[in-house]
Design a protein around this motif. Structure first.
Motif, PDB file in Angstrom:
ATOM      1  N   TYR A 197      42.730  49.195  31.387  1.00 10.93           N
ATOM      2  CA  TYR A 197      43.539  48.162  30.741  1.00 10.93           C
ATOM      3  C   TYR A 197      44.825  47.914  31.522  1.00 10.93           C
ATOM      4  CZ  TYR A 197      40.927  47.403  26.423  1.00 10.93           C
ATOM      5  OH  TYR A 197      39.977  47.034  25.509  1.00 10.93           O
ATOM      6  N   LEU A 198      45.444  48.975  32.008  1.00  9.99           N
ATOM      7  CA  LEU A 198      46.705  48.821  32.727  1.00  9.99           C
ATOM      8  C   LEU A 198      46.546  47.976  33.986  1.00  9.99           C
ATOM      9  CD1 LEU A 198      48.368  52.368  32.542  1.00  9.99           C
ATOM     10  CD2 LEU A 198      48.945  50.321  31.233  1.00  9.99           C
ATOM     11  N   ARG A 199      45.413  48.074  34.627  1.00 13.33           N
ATOM     12  CA  ARG A 199      45.234  47.360  35.886  1.00 13.33           C
ATOM     13  C   ARG A 199      44.515  46.024  35.710  1.00 13.33           C
ATOM     14  NH1 ARG A 199      42.831  51.100  39.793  1.00 13.33           N
ATOM     15  NH2 ARG A 199      42.321  49.292  41.045  1.00 13.33           N
ATOM     16  N   THR A 200      44.274  45.619  34.458  1.00  9.05           N
ATOM     17  CA  THR A 200      43.584  44.357  34.191  1.00  9.05           C
ATOM     18  C   THR A 200      44.540  43.376  33.529  1.00  9.05           C
ATOM     19  OG1 THR A 200      41.500  45.540  33.862  1.00  9.05           O
ATOM     20  CG2 THR A 200      41.603  43.272  33.067  1.00  9.05           C
ATOM     21  N   ALA A 201      44.691  42.200  34.122  1.00 10.37           N
ATOM     22  CA  ALA A 201      45.552  41.169  33.542  1.00 10.37           C
ATOM     23  C   ALA A 201      44.931  40.633  32.260  1.00 10.37           C
ATOM     24  CB  ALA A 201      45.757  40.037  34.544  1.00 10.37           C
ATOM     25  N   ALA A 202      45.725  40.505  31.215  1.00 11.32           N
ATOM     26  CA  ALA A 202      45.204  40.115  29.905  1.00 11.32           C
ATOM     27  C   ALA A 202      44.658  38.697  29.890  1.00 11.32           C
ATOM     28  CB  ALA A 202      46.301  40.263  28.856  1.00 11.32           C
ATOM     29  N   THR A 203      45.229  37.814  30.682  1.00 13.69           N
ATOM     30  CA  THR A 203      44.824  36.404  30.633  1.00 13.69           C
ATOM     31  C   THR A 203      43.750  36.055  31.644  1.00 13.69           C
ATOM     32  OG1 THR A 203      46.653  35.850  32.129  1.00 13.69           O
ATOM     33  CG2 THR A 203      47.058  35.667  29.755  1.00 13.69           C
ATOM     34  N   ALA A 204      43.609  36.852  32.703  1.00 10.42           N
ATOM     35  CA  ALA A 204      42.665  36.508  33.763  1.00 10.42           C
ATOM     36  C   ALA A 204      41.434  37.403  33.777  1.00 10.42           C
ATOM     37  CB  ALA A 204      43.352  36.589  35.130  1.00 10.42           C
ATOM     38  N   LEU A 205      41.516  38.583  33.134  1.00 13.20           N
ATOM     39  CA  LEU A 205      40.418  39.550  33.145  1.00 13.20           C
ATOM     40  C   LEU A 205      39.990  39.891  34.568  1.00 13.20           C
ATOM     41  CD1 LEU A 205      38.160  38.349  30.173  1.00 13.20           C
ATOM     42  CD2 LEU A 205      39.906  40.125  30.186  1.00 13.20           C
ATOM     43  N   GLU A 206      40.977  40.053  35.440  1.00 18.53           N
ATOM     44  CA  GLU A 206      40.713  40.403  36.829  1.00 18.53           C
ATOM     45  C   GLU A 206      41.423  41.706  37.165  1.00 18.53           C
ATOM     46  OE1 GLU A 206      42.086  37.128  39.092  1.00 18.53           O
ATOM     47  OE2 GLU A 206      40.434  35.783  38.523  1.00 18.53           O
ATOM     48  N   ASP A 207      40.841  42.452  38.091  1.00 19.77           N
ATOM     49  CA  ASP A 207      41.426  43.716  38.511  1.00 19.77           C
ATOM     50  C   ASP A 207      42.691  43.450  39.320  1.00 19.77           C
ATOM     51  OD1 ASP A 207      42.003  46.263  39.263  1.00 19.77           O
ATOM     52  OD2 ASP A 207      40.349  46.459  40.687  1.00 19.77           O
ATOM     53  N   GLY A 208      43.836  43.843  38.755  1.00 19.77           N
ATOM     54  CA  GLY A 208      45.099  43.630  39.446  1.00 19.77           C
ATOM     55  C   GLY A 208      45.532  44.811  40.283  1.00 19.77           C
ATOM     56  N   GLY A 209      44.738  45.892  40.246  1.00 19.94           N
ATOM     57  CA  GLY A 209      45.036  47.050  41.067  1.00 19.94           C
ATOM     58  C   GLY A 209      46.362  47.711  40.720  1.00 19.94           C
ATOM     59  N   ARG A 210      46.916  48.405  41.685  1.00 20.87           N
ATOM     60  CA  ARG A 210      48.153  49.150  41.478  1.00 20.87           C
ATOM     61  C   ARG A 210      49.327  48.223  41.166  1.00 20.87           C
ATOM     62  NH1 ARG A 210      50.066  54.100  42.122  1.00 20.87           N
ATOM     63  NH2 ARG A 210      52.247  54.409  42.717  1.00 20.87           N
ATOM     64  N   THR A 211      49.314  47.027  41.744  1.00 21.60           N
ATOM     65  CA  THR A 211      50.403  46.078  41.488  1.00 21.60           C
ATOM     66  C   THR A 211      50.499  45.744  40.008  1.00 21.60           C
ATOM     67  OG1 THR A 211      50.124  45.102  43.689  1.00 21.60           O
ATOM     68  CG2 THR A 211      51.314  43.800  42.047  1.00 21.60           C
ATOM     69  N   GLN A 212      49.351  45.491  39.389  1.00 28.65           N
ATOM     70  CA  GLN A 212      49.333  45.181  37.964  1.00 28.65           C
ATOM     71  C   GLN A 212      49.731  46.397  37.131  1.00 28.65           C
ATOM     72  OE1 GLN A 212      48.956  42.322  36.475  1.00 28.65           O
ATOM     73  NE2 GLN A 212      48.971  43.120  34.383  1.00 28.65           N
ATOM     74  N   MET A 213      49.310  47.587  37.567  1.00 28.13           N
ATOM     75  CA  MET A 213      49.664  48.806  36.847  1.00 28.13           C
ATOM     76  C   MET A 213      51.175  49.008  36.821  1.00 28.13           C
ATOM     77  SD  MET A 213      46.754  51.571  38.027  1.00 28.13           S
ATOM     78  CE  MET A 213      47.698  52.875  37.247  1.00 28.13           C
ATOM     79  N   MET A 214      51.848  48.717  37.932  1.00 32.40           N
ATOM     80  CA  MET A 214      53.294  48.898  38.003  1.00 32.40           C
ATOM     81  C   MET A 214      54.018  47.938  37.059  1.00 32.40           C
ATOM     82  SD  MET A 214      53.633  51.415  39.990  1.00 32.40           S
ATOM     83  CE  MET A 214      55.414  51.381  40.202  1.00 32.40           C
TER      84      MET A 214
END
Length: 243
Positions: free
Chosen positions: A107-124
């Motif tokens: 969940y932390l690495r997945t953008a809520a609106t795009a359902l795409e893997d955002g990786g470490r950047t999204q986690m931060m």
């Protein structure tokens, strides 16, 4: 967002190799499901839940899902029984804490609106897990919400309308008679109860104190048990309107 999270776990977590199964499920080899989902879409709220079998007692699970053999008529999406398997049956190192953490990081690495893997950047951006204390002091009104969503009116009373039909054998002087019991259930309560002959469309109402009571296995079996004691000749008289 639950479905992508479950399917994508195998990409980064050494738990088990997932592959897409049936609707709303992820399954290991052999088409045995380890997860399932259910959803209720409405206005203005939508509800969704997901289950993952980590180390569940499959015997108790089967007993809790067992139901009276009968014909269930409903407009709701049919539930299709499927073989199940625990994750620990495939990988004994799996445990609930590890699985919970893996799903959380997905969940932390997945953008809520795009359902795409955002990786470490999204986690931060998420700033890690936020621990909360779900009490009335922290969240005023939460006890009222908890009481509402655990009440009979919500858990049972919101059940969509359905009908249960079951064939019965009643005793007779020389030979028995087959009847069809029909129970209409609305808002979790048995509203209409009737019987009919196999070759007839006429439905005779059944007078019982269980009418208007909650639909459950005990009450249904109470009706079935009482009808099995009825004499076939009395049923014929009732069907002909002579009683």
């Amino acid at each position: 967002m639950v479905r992508p999270a479950v399917v994508n776990l195998a990409k980064r977590v050494p738990l088990i190799h997932f592959r897409k199964g049936g609707a709303g499920s992820a399954a290991p080899a052999g088409n045995q499901q380890i997860s399932g989902t259910a959803a209720k879409l409405g206005h203005p709220n939508c509800y969704h839940h997901c289950t993952i079998l980590a180390s569940a007692n499959k015997l108790h699970l089967g007993e809790s899902l067992a139901r009276e053999p009968a014909n269930y008529i409903s407009r709701a999406t049919a539930s299709v029984p499927s073989p199940i398997r625990n994750l620990v049956d495939v990988n004994k190192s799996v445990n609930v804490a590890q699985l919970r953490s893996a799903v959380g990081y997905e969940y932390l690495r997945t953008a809520a609106t795009a359902l795409e893997d955002g990786g470490r950047t999204q986690m931060m951006k998420q700033r890690g897990f936020q621990l909360i204390n779900p009490t009335e002091k922290w969240f005023p009104g939460i006890e009222e919400l908890r009481a509402n969503y655990s009440s009979w009116d919500w858990v049972i009373g919101k059940t969509p309308k359905f009908t249960v039909e079951k064939d019965l054998d009643v005793k007779g002087d020389d030979q028995g008679m087959k009847l069809k019991l029909s129970v209409e259930v609305e808002a979790g309560l048995m509203k209409e109860i009737g019987i009919q002959l196999p070759q007839s469309e006429q439905v005779v109402p059944v007078v019982t104190p269980l009418q208007g009571k909650p639909y459950n296995e005990e009450n249904l079996n109470g009706i079935i048990g009482a009808l099995k004691l009825v004499n076939a000749s009395n049923v014929k008289q009732a069907m002909n309107g002579s009683v």
